[in-house]
Enzyme design. Structure first.
Site, PDB file in Angstrom:
ATOM      1  N   LYS A  52       0.837  -1.203   0.000  1.00  0.00           N
ATOM      2  CA  LYS A  52       0.000   0.000   0.000  1.00  0.00           C
ATOM      3  C   LYS A  52       0.875   1.256   0.000  1.00  0.00           C
ATOM      4  O   LYS A  52       2.017   1.197   0.443  1.00  0.00           O
ATOM      5  CB  LYS A  52      -0.863   0.031   1.276  1.00  0.00           C
ATOM      6  CG  LYS A  52      -1.994  -0.965   1.298  1.00  0.00           C
ATOM      7  CD  LYS A  52      -2.824  -0.804   2.568  1.00  0.00           C
ATOM      8  CE  LYS A  52      -3.958  -1.801   2.625  1.00  0.00           C
ATOM      9  NZ  LYS A  52      -4.984  -1.616   1.594  1.00  0.00           N
ATOM     10  N   ARG A  91     -10.402 -11.379   1.793  1.00  0.00           N
ATOM     11  CA  ARG A  91     -11.288 -12.396   1.201  1.00  0.00           C
ATOM     12  C   ARG A  91     -10.640 -13.777   1.223  1.00  0.00           C
ATOM     13  O   ARG A  91     -11.318 -14.785   1.272  1.00  0.00           O
ATOM     14  CB  ARG A  91     -11.700 -11.966  -0.209  1.00  0.00           C
ATOM     15  CG  ARG A  91     -10.573 -11.792  -1.172  1.00  0.00           C
ATOM     16  CD  ARG A  91     -10.950 -10.963  -2.390  1.00  0.00           C
ATOM     17  NE  ARG A  91     -10.971  -9.526  -2.110  1.00  0.00           N
ATOM     18  CZ  ARG A  91     -11.308  -8.597  -2.985  1.00  0.00           C
ATOM     19  NH1 ARG A  91     -11.658  -8.939  -4.208  1.00  0.00           N
ATOM     20  NH2 ARG A  91     -11.307  -7.324  -2.651  1.00  0.00           N
TER      21      ARG A  91
HETATM   22  N1  BES Z   1      -8.209  -3.703   4.286  1.00  0.00           N
HETATM   23  C1  BES Z   1      -8.300  -3.301   2.929  1.00  0.00           C
HETATM   24  C2  BES Z   1      -9.554  -2.494   2.627  1.00  0.00           C
HETATM   25  C3  BES Z   1      -9.551  -1.068   3.110  1.00  0.00           C
HETATM   26  C4  BES Z   1      -8.865  -0.086   2.425  1.00  0.00           C
HETATM   27  C5  BES Z   1     -10.292  -0.719   4.204  1.00  0.00           C
HETATM   28  C6  BES Z   1      -8.906   1.217   2.857  1.00  0.00           C
HETATM   29  C7  BES Z   1     -10.344   0.594   4.634  1.00  0.00           C
HETATM   30  C8  BES Z   1      -9.654   1.567   3.967  1.00  0.00           C
HETATM   31  C9  BES Z   1      -8.319  -4.524   2.024  1.00  0.00           C
HETATM   32  O1  BES Z   1      -7.543  -5.583   2.458  1.00  0.00           O
HETATM   33  C10 BES Z   1      -7.787  -4.090   0.707  1.00  0.00           C
HETATM   34  O2  BES Z   1      -6.642  -3.715   0.662  1.00  0.00           O
HETATM   35  N2  BES Z   1      -8.612  -4.138  -0.328  1.00  0.00           N
HETATM   36  C11 BES Z   1      -8.190  -3.716  -1.628  1.00  0.00           C
HETATM   37  C12 BES Z   1      -8.740  -4.685  -2.633  1.00  0.00           C
HETATM   38  C13 BES Z   1      -8.219  -4.479  -4.023  1.00  0.00           C
HETATM   39  C14 BES Z   1      -6.740  -4.793  -4.096  1.00  0.00           C
HETATM   40  C15 BES Z   1      -8.985  -5.363  -4.980  1.00  0.00           C
HETATM   41  C16 BES Z   1      -8.741  -2.318  -1.864  1.00  0.00           C
HETATM   42  O3  BES Z   1      -9.886  -2.041  -1.483  1.00  0.00           O
HETATM   43  O4  BES Z   1      -8.003  -1.496  -2.392  1.00  0.00           O
HETATM   44 MN    MN Z   2      -5.544  -5.386   1.874  1.00  0.00          MN
END
Ligand code: BES
Ligand code: MN
Ligand code: ZN
Length: 489
Positions: free
Chosen positions: A268, A342
């Site tokens: 990230k 997931r």
């Molecule tokens: N934990 C995150 C989702 C998230 C992001 C929650 C920002 C709250 C604030 C999750 O694990 C994630 O990173 N999801 C990705 C999925 C994508 C790579 C398909 C996302 O939402 O960017």
């Molecule tokens: Mn994630």
């Protein structure tokens, strides 16, 4: 953690109780309750005079303080009498708790405001007072002397049964907030497992914890894959509460307990990465509910499963392109290691589908950034396979004031997670319907005949605009109360 712990019910008159402050309510039209009238008379009609002059409007949650020989009197606006319902009372409770803390009143006596005598109003008032009094100061060592806690509220009138119930549900919420607020180096999978055991002992529950070796051997390839990049010991946690005959199907709760999500190899950006300590808030909802169930001991059966790990990029970390095999045997092509929630839920959902005969399954996860784009910090995104179950959730949402909004799980979306080289892939079409794609992925791991509802709490678990009974910053503990209501606790 700090929050109001002593909530006492009485039928005594307000002014007969020794306290640091008294609190009553006033409607917009100036009408007062019986308790309110007595206090107004005691302080020479000051409250009515102020209303007559227009200095008090009685707008919902407006506060004014009168200083009398009987001590401070906090007058809280109740809005229009006709519109006064439980959520209004919850907000009044929160407003009072926050005012008491700001003014450093340690013990407040109050009426039950516009609350009818019924249990749901008593519950709402207790919830407002306790949730509103919540503060997370555990790490403030320098300012310790300035911190102040509200420790006792005495409520005159209303339903004692309701107050007691609300104390329990709100304690569950505060417990969930704490789990979320502690940082990733404290709220670890081990800590979650230990908290589950503590709750289990109080609630006569059976708690089992599988460590890395055990769940890998069992075939939980999703959880094992995500956990490969961290040295922090991951855990799969199971809690069983049998409050009635074993032949009655259990209600099943599943939580994402990602104690820190760096994104893994698909790392990230640095900005706001600290917020990914909250990525275990799904598991906090589960534990908050089990915390309340341990206290109430309702005559229902409940099973809880939490998959918990960090998502890091250690030398053994799983990589984009890897293929994992989940507990139900389905293969998953990993196209982004940041879509890890997931993967761990896939194992938890297939495990509970196979080993318990669930009446229904709820899962809770801070699953997608996309839900924040769609609904902001206002509502939790929900999706499900069973119309009746989703309706039940919507009804509870109205009861508890925790907003939800349903997304469709149409087959066009389900096609988006089909892989060309494995059974499924862990992302959908980039930039499109990300929240639904995640739900469509999870659906692959729940048996078709089990009613199931998924809650994406990425927008509501933290960061919401401050509500009268909500925190200024940090974890909200949202939907703990909704889930308890939907389970009939
Ligand atoms: N934990 C995150 C989702 C998230 C992001 C929650 C920002 C709250 C604030 C999750 O694990 C994630 O990173 N999801 C990705 C999925 C994508 C790579 C398909 C996302 O939402 O960017
Ligand atoms: Mn994630
Ligand atoms: Zn995550």
């Amino acid at each position: 953690m700090a929050h109001l712990s002593k909530l006492i019910h009485t039928t005594d008159l307000l002014d007969s109780i020794k306290s640091d402050a008294i609190s009553i309510g006033i409607y917009e039209d100036g009408s007062l309750t019986k308790n309110g009238k007595a206090i107004n008379a005691l302080i020479d009609n000051q409250i009515m005079n102020a209303h007559d002059r227009g200095d008090i409007k009685g707008k919902h949650c407006e506060t004014n303080i009168f200083y009398s020989n009987y001590g401070p009197v906090i007058v809280i606006g109740l809005g229009k009498e006709k519109e006064f319902e439980t959520e209004c009372l919850r907000k009044v409770g929160g407003t009072l708790a926050k005012k008491a803390i700001a003014k450093k009143y340690g013990h407040v006596v109050c009426e039950n405001f516009g609350g009818k005598g019924t249990a749901d109003y008593g519950q709402a008032l207790a919830e407002g007072l306790i949730m509103g009094s919540y503060q997370f100061n555990d790490y403030m060592t320098k300012k310790k002397d300035e911190l102040f806690e509200l420790n006792k509220v005495t409520v005159s009138g209303g339903s004692k049964v309701g107050l007691d119930k609300g104390s329990i549900t709100a304690n569950g919420v505060c417990f969930a907030r704490d789990l979320g607020n502690h940082p990733g180096n404290v709220s670890t999978p081990t800590r979650l497992a230990n908290d589950a055991k503590k709750i289990g002992r109080r609630g006569k529950m059976k708690v089992s914890v599988f460590d890395r070796e055990k769940f890998t051997e069992l075939g939980m390839g999703g959880l094992a894959g995500v956990a490969a990049g961290t040295d922090e010991p991951p855990k799969f946690i199971l809690m069983e509460y049998w409050g009635t005959k074993k032949s009655i199907k259990p209600k099943v709760l599943v939580g994402k307990g990602l104690t820190f999500d760096s994104g893994g190899i698909s790392i990230k950006p640095a900005a706001k990465m600290d917020e990914m300590k909250f990525d275990m808030c799904g598991s906090a909802v589960v534990l908050g509910c089990m915390h309340a169930i341990a206290a109430i001991k309702p005559k229902i059966n409940v099973v809880a499963a939490i998959a918990s790990t960090e998502n890091m990029s250690g030398a053994k970390a799983y990589k984009p392109g890897d293929i994992l095999t989940a507990y139900n045997g389905k293969t998953i092509e990993v196209l982004n290691t940041d879509a890890e929630g997931r993967l761990i839920l896939a194992d938890a959902l297939s495990y509970v589908s196979k080993h318990y005969d669930p009446a229904f399954i709820f899962d809770f996860a801070t699953l997608t950034g996309a839900v924040l784009v769609a609904l902001g910090h206002v509502a939790t995104g929900i999706m499900g396979t069973d119309v009746k179950l989703v309706e039940r959730v919507k009804k509870s949402s109205v009861n508890t004031g925790e907003k939800v909004w349903e997304f469709p799980l149409w087959e066009e979306y389900c096609e988006q997670v089909q892989s060309k080289i494995a059974d499924v892939k862990n992302i959908g079409t980039p930039m499109q319907a990300g929240t639904i794609a995640a739900g469509a992925f999870l659906k692959e791991f729940v048996d078709e005949d089990i009613p199931w509802c998924h809650f994406d709490i990425a927008g509501t678990a933290w960061g919401e605009k401050e509500k009268p009974y909500g925190p200024k910053v940090g974890a909200t503990g949202n939907i703990v109360r909704l889930v308890l209501d939907a389970m009939g606790v």
